[in-house]
Design an enzyme around this catalytic site. Structure first.
Site, short mmCIF file in Angstrom:
data_model
loop_
_atom_site.label_atom_id
_atom_site.label_comp_id
_atom_site.label_asym_id
_atom_site.label_seq_id
_atom_site.Cartn_x
_atom_site.Cartn_y
_atom_site.Cartn_z
N ASP A 143 0.83 -1.21 0.00
CA ASP A 143 0.00 0.00 0.00
C ASP A 143 0.87 1.27 0.00
O ASP A 143 2.10 1.20 -0.02
CB ASP A 143 -0.92 -0.07 1.24
CG ASP A 143 -2.29 0.51 1.00
OD1 ASP A 143 -2.44 1.34 0.09
OD2 ASP A 143 -3.22 0.14 1.75
N GLU A 176 -1.01 1.57 -5.17
CA GLU A 176 -0.61 2.98 -5.09
C GLU A 176 -1.75 3.88 -5.55
O GLU A 176 -1.56 5.10 -5.64
CB GLU A 176 0.71 3.10 -5.87
CG GLU A 176 1.30 4.45 -6.07
CD GLU A 176 0.71 5.13 -7.28
OE1 GLU A 176 1.05 6.30 -7.47
OE2 GLU A 176 -0.10 4.53 -8.02
N TRP A 177 -2.89 3.28 -5.82
CA TRP A 177 -4.15 3.99 -6.11
C TRP A 177 -4.15 4.74 -7.45
O TRP A 177 -5.00 5.59 -7.69
CB TRP A 177 -4.52 4.96 -4.98
CG TRP A 177 -4.29 4.42 -3.61
CD1 TRP A 177 -4.54 3.15 -3.17
CD2 TRP A 177 -3.72 5.11 -2.49
NE1 TRP A 177 -4.18 3.02 -1.85
CE2 TRP A 177 -3.67 4.21 -1.41
CE3 TRP A 177 -3.26 6.41 -2.30
CZ2 TRP A 177 -3.18 4.55 -0.16
CZ3 TRP A 177 -2.76 6.76 -1.05
CH2 TRP A 177 -2.73 5.84 0.00
N GLY A 178 -3.14 4.47 -8.29
CA GLY A 178 -3.12 5.11 -9.61
C GLY A 178 -2.53 6.51 -9.65
O GLY A 178 -2.44 7.11 -10.71
N ASP A 198 -9.92 3.49 -3.57
CA ASP A 198 -10.69 2.31 -3.14
C ASP A 198 -12.09 2.24 -3.75
O ASP A 198 -12.75 3.25 -3.97
CB ASP A 198 -10.84 2.32 -1.61
CG ASP A 198 -9.51 2.03 -0.93
OD1 ASP A 198 -8.48 1.96 -1.62
OD2 ASP A 198 -9.52 1.90 0.31
C1 GLA Z 1 -5.94 1.30 1.42
C2 GLA Z 1 -6.09 0.27 0.31
C3 GLA Z 1 -7.24 -0.67 0.64
C4 GLA Z 1 -6.97 -1.36 1.97
C5 GLA Z 1 -6.73 -0.33 3.07
C6 GLA Z 1 -6.21 -0.95 4.35
O1 GLA Z 1 -7.04 2.14 1.49
O2 GLA Z 1 -6.31 0.91 -0.92
O3 GLA Z 1 -7.43 -1.63 -0.39
O4 GLA Z 1 -5.84 -2.20 1.85
O5 GLA Z 1 -5.76 0.65 2.67
O6 GLA Z 1 -6.00 -0.02 5.37
#
Ligand code: GLA
Length: 386
Positions: A143, A176-178, A198
């Site tokens: 993450d 890394e969420w993009g 997310d």
């Molecule tokens: C981030 C990730 C999620 C999850 C949470 C856990 O938000 O994107 O998929 O793993 O952390 O805290």
């Protein structure tokens, strides 16, 4: 293979792409349980995945997400599992999963702490990779919280290198969420990379950190060219069966994730799911589309506020075509197959996957109705003889 049998260390020389030739499939604790996880839950989940057919349908990774570790490292700086919730230790959990023919996934973070405040891997990368390998870990989701001052490609390459140095094949899931466009740099670093923030268990609700699956789907438009065998866009884990999703929305969500060649990481409580939700997750025709050996991700062909057509090229000259109604009321779909210009053959047999019936062939027009937020998923097979 013979070479690897004789020289076990040759695993070091394996190309990382071999770790996930098709999108990984499994289950992850986060979407339903967040940090409320313990060894009993994980073992019960694995047991349920055997009895409900998920494991044998291909869901082999059982992945712990955030919250598995103790709040502090030990005196030697090593990660340890939470001693109350995982009293037998993390290795014992991995052993349980392996003994039941699963693979074992774990979670960490490139920053100083995980998103939920547990120890992160920053400046402990090599040590943590060795710990995971010693526990029999097969998959690491990594993450991006508390990552201030880090450069994303460098931070992910550092852990990728550390994992490879252990000699154990460990799938590396970049989370890394993009933000830094990992599709541009992550092929060869990991086998899958999150393209967005997310997901949540709604159709299109926007919360502070999360959005419904339809919004996450649309944010993946245009990224299809970056995915291929061994390196996958990850539009986030499945919410099938969760929250406020209707059955149609769960079914459409799953159809699109298969069309996108997305990792299929279930995120519901598989110990207590309704039969109709189980039947979505284990549908062999859907899984065959997701896992198609050509490894080509699907794309959106056309869209208006009430009609969308998406398509995915499959092996053997086949195509998956997904007709979707994003509106609130039932709509008619009526089109000429020959207007879908990507279809190269003149005639295909058409199978309606969800209803398990052959409908017609592409020399006829398509005529049908689709209810709100529902799909018709069609598999086309070249057919000269009809
Ligand atoms: C981030 C990730 C999620 C999850 C949470 C856990 O938000 O994107 O998929 O793993 O952390 O805290």
């Amino acid at each position: 293979i013979l070479f690897c049998t004789v020289f076990p260390m040759c695993v070091l020389a394996q190309a990382p792409s071999l770790l996930a030739p098709t999108p990984p499939m499994g289950w992850n604790s986060w979407n339903t349980f967040q940090t409320h996880i313990d060894e009993k839950l994980i073992e019960q989940t694995a047991d349920a995945m055997i009895s409900n057919g998920m494991r044998d349908a291909g869901y082999v990774y059982v992945n712990l997400d955030d919250g598995w570790s103790a709040k502090e490292r030990d005196a030697g700086g090593n990660l340890v599992g939470d001693p109350v919730r995982f009293p037998h230790g993390i290795k014992a959990l991995g052993d349980y999963l392996h003994a039941h023919a699963f693979k074992f996934g774990i979670y960490s973070c490139a920053g100083t702490q995980t998103c939920a405040g547990y120890p992160g891997a920053r400046d402990h990368e090599a040590q943590d990779a060795q710990t995971y390998a010693s526990w029999g870990v097969d998959y690491l989701k990594y993450d991006w919280c508390h990552s201030q001052g880090l450069n994303a490609p460098n931070a992910y390459k550092k852990m990728s290198t550390a994992l490879r140095a252990t000699g154990r094949p460990i799938v590396f899931s970049i989370c890394e969420w993009g933000t830094s466009k990992p599709w541009l740099w992550a092929n060869g670093v990991g086998q899958l990379w999150r393209t967005t923030g997310d997901i949540n268990a709604t159709y299109d609700t926007i919360n502070q950190w999360s959005q419904g699956w339809k919004l996450r789907l649309d944010q993946n438009i245009g990224l299809e060219k970056y995915a291929g065998a061994g390196h996958w866009n990850d539009p986030d884990m499945l919410e099938v069966g969760n929250g406020s999703l209707t059955l149609a929305e769960s079914r459409s969500h799953f159809s699109f994730w298969c069309l996108l060649a997305a990792p299929l990481i279930a995120g519901n409580d598989v110990r207590n799911m309704k039969p109709e939700i189980r039947n979505i997750l284990v549908n062999p025709d859907l899984i065959a589309i997701d896992q198609d050996s050509l490894g080509k991700e699907g794309f959106r062909v056309v869209a208006d506020s009430k009609h969308e057509i998406w398509a995915r090229q499959l092996s053997g000259g086949d195509w998956a075509v997904c007709l979707f109604n994003p509106g609130r009321t039932t709509v008619a779909f009526h089109f000429k197959w020959k207007d879908l210009l990507f279809l190269k053959e003149t005639k295909y047999a058409v199978r309606d996957i969800w209803n398990q019936r052959n409908i017609d062939n592409t020399s006829e027009n398509f005529v049908g109705e689709i209810t709100s937020h529902n799909v018709a998923l069609l598999r086309l097979h070249p057919s000269v003889g009809i």
